[in-house]
Structure formats: structure tokens, C-alpha cells
Motif scaffolding. Structure first.
Motif, PDB file in Angstrom:
ATOM      1  N   LEU A   1       0.822  -1.196   0.000  1.00  0.00           N
ATOM      2  CA  LEU A   1       0.000   0.000   0.000  1.00  0.00           C
ATOM      3  C   LEU A   1       0.864   1.257   0.000  1.00  0.00           C
ATOM      4  N   ARG A   2       1.952   1.225   0.740  1.00  0.00           N
ATOM      5  CA  ARG A   2       2.817   2.405   0.816  1.00  0.00           C
ATOM      6  C   ARG A   2       3.429   2.742  -0.534  1.00  0.00           C
ATOM      7  N   THR A   3       3.876   1.719  -1.260  1.00  0.00           N
ATOM      8  CA  THR A   3       4.487   1.950  -2.566  1.00  0.00           C
ATOM      9  C   THR A   3       3.485   2.531  -3.554  1.00  0.00           C
ATOM     10  N   LEU A   4       2.278   1.993  -3.546  1.00  0.00           N
ATOM     11  CA  LEU A   4       1.245   2.502  -4.438  1.00  0.00           C
ATOM     12  C   LEU A   4       0.868   3.939  -4.097  1.00  0.00           C
ATOM     13  N   ALA A   5       0.834   4.243  -2.817  1.00  0.00           N
ATOM     14  CA  ALA A   5       0.328   5.543  -2.376  1.00  0.00           C
ATOM     15  C   ALA A   5       1.373   6.651  -2.424  1.00  0.00           C
ATOM     16  N   GLU A   6       2.635   6.320  -2.401  1.00  0.00           N
ATOM     17  CA  GLU A   6       3.680   7.351  -2.229  1.00  0.00           C
ATOM     18  C   GLU A   6       3.613   8.484  -3.258  1.00  0.00           C
ATOM     19  N   PRO A   7       3.506   8.200  -4.565  1.00  0.00           N
ATOM     20  CA  PRO A   7       3.442   9.323  -5.516  1.00  0.00           C
ATOM     21  C   PRO A   7       2.225  10.225  -5.285  1.00  0.00           C
ATOM     22  N   VAL A   8       1.107   9.617  -4.942  1.00  0.00           N
ATOM     23  CA  VAL A   8      -0.107  10.400  -4.674  1.00  0.00           C
ATOM     24  C   VAL A   8       0.081  11.245  -3.416  1.00  0.00           C
ATOM     25  N   MET A   9       0.717  10.681  -2.410  1.00  0.00           N
ATOM     26  CA  MET A   9       0.956  11.412  -1.166  1.00  0.00           C
ATOM     27  C   MET A   9       1.859  12.613  -1.397  1.00  0.00           C
ATOM     28  N   ARG A  10       2.875  12.437  -2.213  1.00  0.00           N
ATOM     29  CA  ARG A  10       3.789  13.554  -2.485  1.00  0.00           C
ATOM     30  C   ARG A  10       3.086  14.671  -3.249  1.00  0.00           C
ATOM     31  N   GLU A  11       2.265  14.304  -4.199  1.00  0.00           N
ATOM     32  CA  GLU A  11       1.491  15.309  -4.932  1.00  0.00           C
ATOM     33  C   GLU A  11       0.534  16.043  -3.992  1.00  0.00           C
ATOM     34  N   LEU A  12      -0.070  15.294  -3.070  1.00  0.00           N
ATOM     35  CA  LEU A  12      -1.015  15.890  -2.131  1.00  0.00           C
ATOM     36  C   LEU A  12      -0.305  16.872  -1.207  1.00  0.00           C
ATOM     37  N   MET A  13       0.896  16.531  -0.758  1.00  0.00           N
ATOM     38  CA  MET A  13       1.659  17.449   0.091  1.00  0.00           C
ATOM     39  C   MET A  13       1.998  18.735  -0.667  1.00  0.00           C
ATOM     40  N   GLU A  14       2.414  18.595  -1.926  1.00  0.00           N
ATOM     41  CA  GLU A  14       2.745  19.779  -2.724  1.00  0.00           C
ATOM     42  C   GLU A  14       1.508  20.646  -2.977  1.00  0.00           C
ATOM     43  N   ARG A  15       0.363  20.022  -3.087  1.00  0.00           N
ATOM     44  CA  ARG A  15      -0.878  20.764  -3.354  1.00  0.00           C
ATOM     45  C   ARG A  15      -1.373  21.502  -2.118  1.00  0.00           C
ATOM     46  N   THR A  16      -1.229  20.879  -0.934  1.00  0.00           N
ATOM     47  CA  THR A  16      -1.774  21.462   0.292  1.00  0.00           C
ATOM     48  C   THR A  16      -0.719  22.127   1.174  1.00  0.00           C
ATOM     49  N   HIS A  17       0.552  21.753   0.971  1.00  0.00           N
ATOM     50  CA  HIS A  17       1.670  22.278   1.766  1.00  0.00           C
ATOM     51  C   HIS A  17       1.614  21.816   3.227  1.00  0.00           C
ATOM     52  N   GLU A  18       0.855  20.767   3.482  1.00  0.00           N
ATOM     53  CA  GLU A  18       0.771  20.205   4.832  1.00  0.00           C
ATOM     54  C   GLU A  18       1.220  18.745   4.811  1.00  0.00           C
ATOM     55  N   THR A  19       1.506  18.213   5.997  1.00  0.00           N
ATOM     56  CA  THR A  19       1.946  16.823   6.116  1.00  0.00           C
ATOM     57  C   THR A  19       0.829  15.870   5.692  1.00  0.00           C
ATOM     58  N   VAL A  20       1.202  14.855   4.947  1.00  0.00           N
ATOM     59  CA  VAL A  20       0.265  13.840   4.476  1.00  0.00           C
ATOM     60  C   VAL A  20       0.602  12.515   5.145  1.00  0.00           C
ATOM     61  N   THR A  21      -0.389  11.837   5.684  1.00  0.00           N
ATOM     62  CA  THR A  21      -0.162  10.547   6.338  1.00  0.00           C
ATOM     63  C   THR A  21      -1.003   9.457   5.690  1.00  0.00           C
ATOM     64  N   LEU A  22      -0.530   8.241   5.833  1.00  0.00           N
ATOM     65  CA  LEU A  22      -1.259   7.067   5.350  1.00  0.00           C
ATOM     66  C   LEU A  22      -1.435   6.112   6.512  1.00  0.00           C
ATOM     67  N   SER A  23      -2.670   5.722   6.775  1.00  0.00           N
ATOM     68  CA  SER A  23      -2.977   4.780   7.854  1.00  0.00           C
ATOM     69  C   SER A  23      -3.512   3.481   7.273  1.00  0.00           C
ATOM     70  N   TYR A  24      -3.224   2.390   7.949  1.00  0.00           N
ATOM     71  CA  TYR A  24      -3.693   1.070   7.549  1.00  0.00           C
ATOM     72  C   TYR A  24      -4.583   0.525   8.652  1.00  0.00           C
ATOM     73  N   ARG A  25      -5.713  -0.006   8.300  1.00  0.00           N
ATOM     74  CA  ARG A  25      -6.636  -0.548   9.288  1.00  0.00           C
ATOM     75  C   ARG A  25      -6.170  -1.925   9.748  1.00  0.00           C
ATOM     76  N   VAL A  26      -6.079  -2.085  11.062  1.00  0.00           N
ATOM     77  CA  VAL A  26      -5.734  -3.368  11.666  1.00  0.00           C
ATOM     78  C   VAL A  26      -6.801  -3.677  12.706  1.00  0.00           C
ATOM     79  N   GLN A  27      -7.716  -4.580  12.329  1.00  0.00           N
ATOM     80  CA  GLN A  27      -8.842  -4.905  13.199  1.00  0.00           C
ATOM     81  C   GLN A  27      -9.606  -3.643  13.585  1.00  0.00           C
TER      82      GLN A  27
END
Length: 260
Positions: free
Chosen positions: A72-98
Motif C-alpha cells: 500500500l505504501r508503494t502505491l500511495a507514495e506518488p499520490v501522497m507527495r502530490e497531495l503534500m505539494e498541493r496542500t503544503h501540509e503533512t500527508v499521512t497514510l494509515s492502515y486498518r488493523v482490526q
């Protein structure tokens, strides 16, 4: 080494050397050496604020791989970087565990004052934007099971922990496609988040987060729209990436070399 890794799956939250030594009946020196080795591989991470340890990103990656999931991290990384550049704020990715979520990745803001998270740290789903985005995307049956099995407790003075109020907020999240949080998990922080889905179920969330004082008006609108678009893009990538783990299973994220 395996015993120490597995110990992190049995207790919620970060653990210190002394605590692990007592629980496992091992010398502190041996626990410390093992933790140093595990930290160097990324299987364990150390919280710089407390000095305690928790599962690292490599352990979470092993867990997802063990389920036959794409990274999931590999797939999401380019999108996360674009999102940070667009908003100028920290972007996080969470994974659901139970019934919890775990931070698995972040792209930090370039601003001098910014929010950062500890990768590998777990949080309840009901508190904060990322968790509520996941809850809002659950089926009615899954949500009822969750609310019937989890005690809702305030993490800050702003936490929404009344069941009826929470259900009302979740309906707003469904209608808007994103969740917002203002000081509900950290008093000084705010965030907006949207669920990442695969196979019709939420497996995680992507969020934009920053200092509470900066998240007002047009900034919230911009970040909310942007995070909703980013979540949709990641979900689309996952739909073509193979099978994904079912967070409803009883299995925890793998903490042993051979298996969230």
C-alpha cells in the motif's frame, strides 16, 4: 528475537526495554541489543519523544505481504507527495488493523511549523479524521459490531465519544466523502482524511494534517477536496493491484520474519 517481535502484537502502544524485560523474563541488556538490531532493519521503530519502541514499517509491510496484498505504501507514495505539494501540509497514510489504525507512511510538510506522526503507532478508529473516515466507509454490520465491542473514551476535551453524536458525524462524513478533526486526538493538531478502499471495504485512510491554528476556512476546504481526490486515486490503484487483506480478520500485523 521472535519473542520480542511477537510481544508488540500482544499489547497496544509503545513498550520500553524494562517492560519487555519483565514480560518476557529476559535480561535488559539482551532486550536492548535485540531492539537495536530490529530497529536497524525497520522491523521496530523507536519513538524519539519517549524512547519506547513499537512495530516499524517493515513489520507492517511483512504483514501485508503475508496476506497477499500489494504494498500500500508503494502505491500511495506518488499520490501522497502530490497531495503534500498541493496542500503544503503533512500527508499521512494509515492502515486498518482490526479495530485500530496504524500509521504506515508520511510525507512531511516543508513548512517550518508542521505536524509529524510516528510510523507504526496505533490509534482507535473513533478518534480523529483518519479513523472516522474508515468507520464511515464500513458496512452497517461492521460498524455496529465495532461500536458494540469498543469503549469510547475521550482522548482530549474535543474528542467525539458519545455514540449518537459519533453516528451523526459519520453520516456527515459519508455525505461529504471526507472526515475532519480539530484537536480530537492532539489538542493542537487538525486533519482532514478520506478512506482508502479495496473490494468494497475500507483498508485505511489518507490524511492531510497540520497545526490547528492553520486549519481554518479555505484551507480546510482545499485540503478536504484534495484528500478526497487522493483517496479515490489510491483506491483505484488498489483495485487493479491484486488481493488485499481483510481488516476484519483476527490476525494482527506480522511481527515474526515469517507471518499490520
Amino acid at each position: 528475537m521472535a519473542a520480542i517481535l511477537l510481544a508488540f502484537t500482544e499489547v497496544q502502544g509503545a513498550q520500553g526495554v524494562s517492560e519487555l524485560s519483565r514480560r518476557l523474563a529476559l535480561p535488559k541488556s539482551a532486550v536492548h541489543r535485540t531492539l537495536d538490531a530490529l530497529t536497524s532493519t525497520g522491523l521496530v521503530a523507536q519513538d524519539p519523544a519517549t524512547g519506547k519502541y513499537l512495530l516499524g514499517p517493515r513489520a507492517l509491510e511483512l504483514g501485508m505481504t503475508g496476506f497477499g496484498a500489494p504494498d500500500l505504501r508503494t502505491l500511495a507514495e506518488p499520490v501522497m507527495r502530490e497531495l503534500m505539494e498541493r496542500t503544503h501540509e503533512t500527508v499521512t497514510l494509515s492502515y486498518r488493523v482490526q479495530d485500530e489504525r496504524v500509521y504506515v507512511s508520511q510525507v512531511e510538510s516543508k513548512q517550518p511549523v508542521r505536524m509529524t506522526v510516528t510510523v507504526g503507532q496505533r490509534f482507535p478508529l473513533y478518534a480523529g479524521a483518519s479513523g472516522r473516515a474508515i468507520l464511515a466507509a464500513m458496512s452497517a454490520e461492521d460498524l455496529e459490531r465495532y461500536l458494540s465491542s469498543v469503549e469510547l473514551l475521550p482522548l482530549t476535551r474535543a474528542t467525539v465519544y458519545d455514540r449518537d453524536q459519533l453516528l451523526g458525524v459519520l453520516e456527515e462524513v459519508r455525505q461529504g466523502g471526507f472526515a475532519v478533526s480539530f484537536g480530537e486526538r492532539d489538542p493542537w493538531a487538525a486533519a482532514t482524511a478520506a478512506a482508502v478502499t479495496a473490494g468494497g471495504r475500507p483498508i485505511g485512510a489518507i490524511s492531510v494534517c497540520g497545526p490547528l491554528a492553520r486549519f481554518q476556512g479555505a484551507v480546510v476546504s482545499l485540503c478536504s477536496e484534495a484528500v478526497r481526490d487522493a483517496a479515490r486515486r489510491i483506491s483505484d490503484l488498489l483495485s487493479g493491484g491484486g488481493t488485499v487483506p481483510d481488516p476484519r480478520r483476527d490476525a494482527k500485523p506480522a511481527a515474526a520474519p515469517a507471518p499490520r
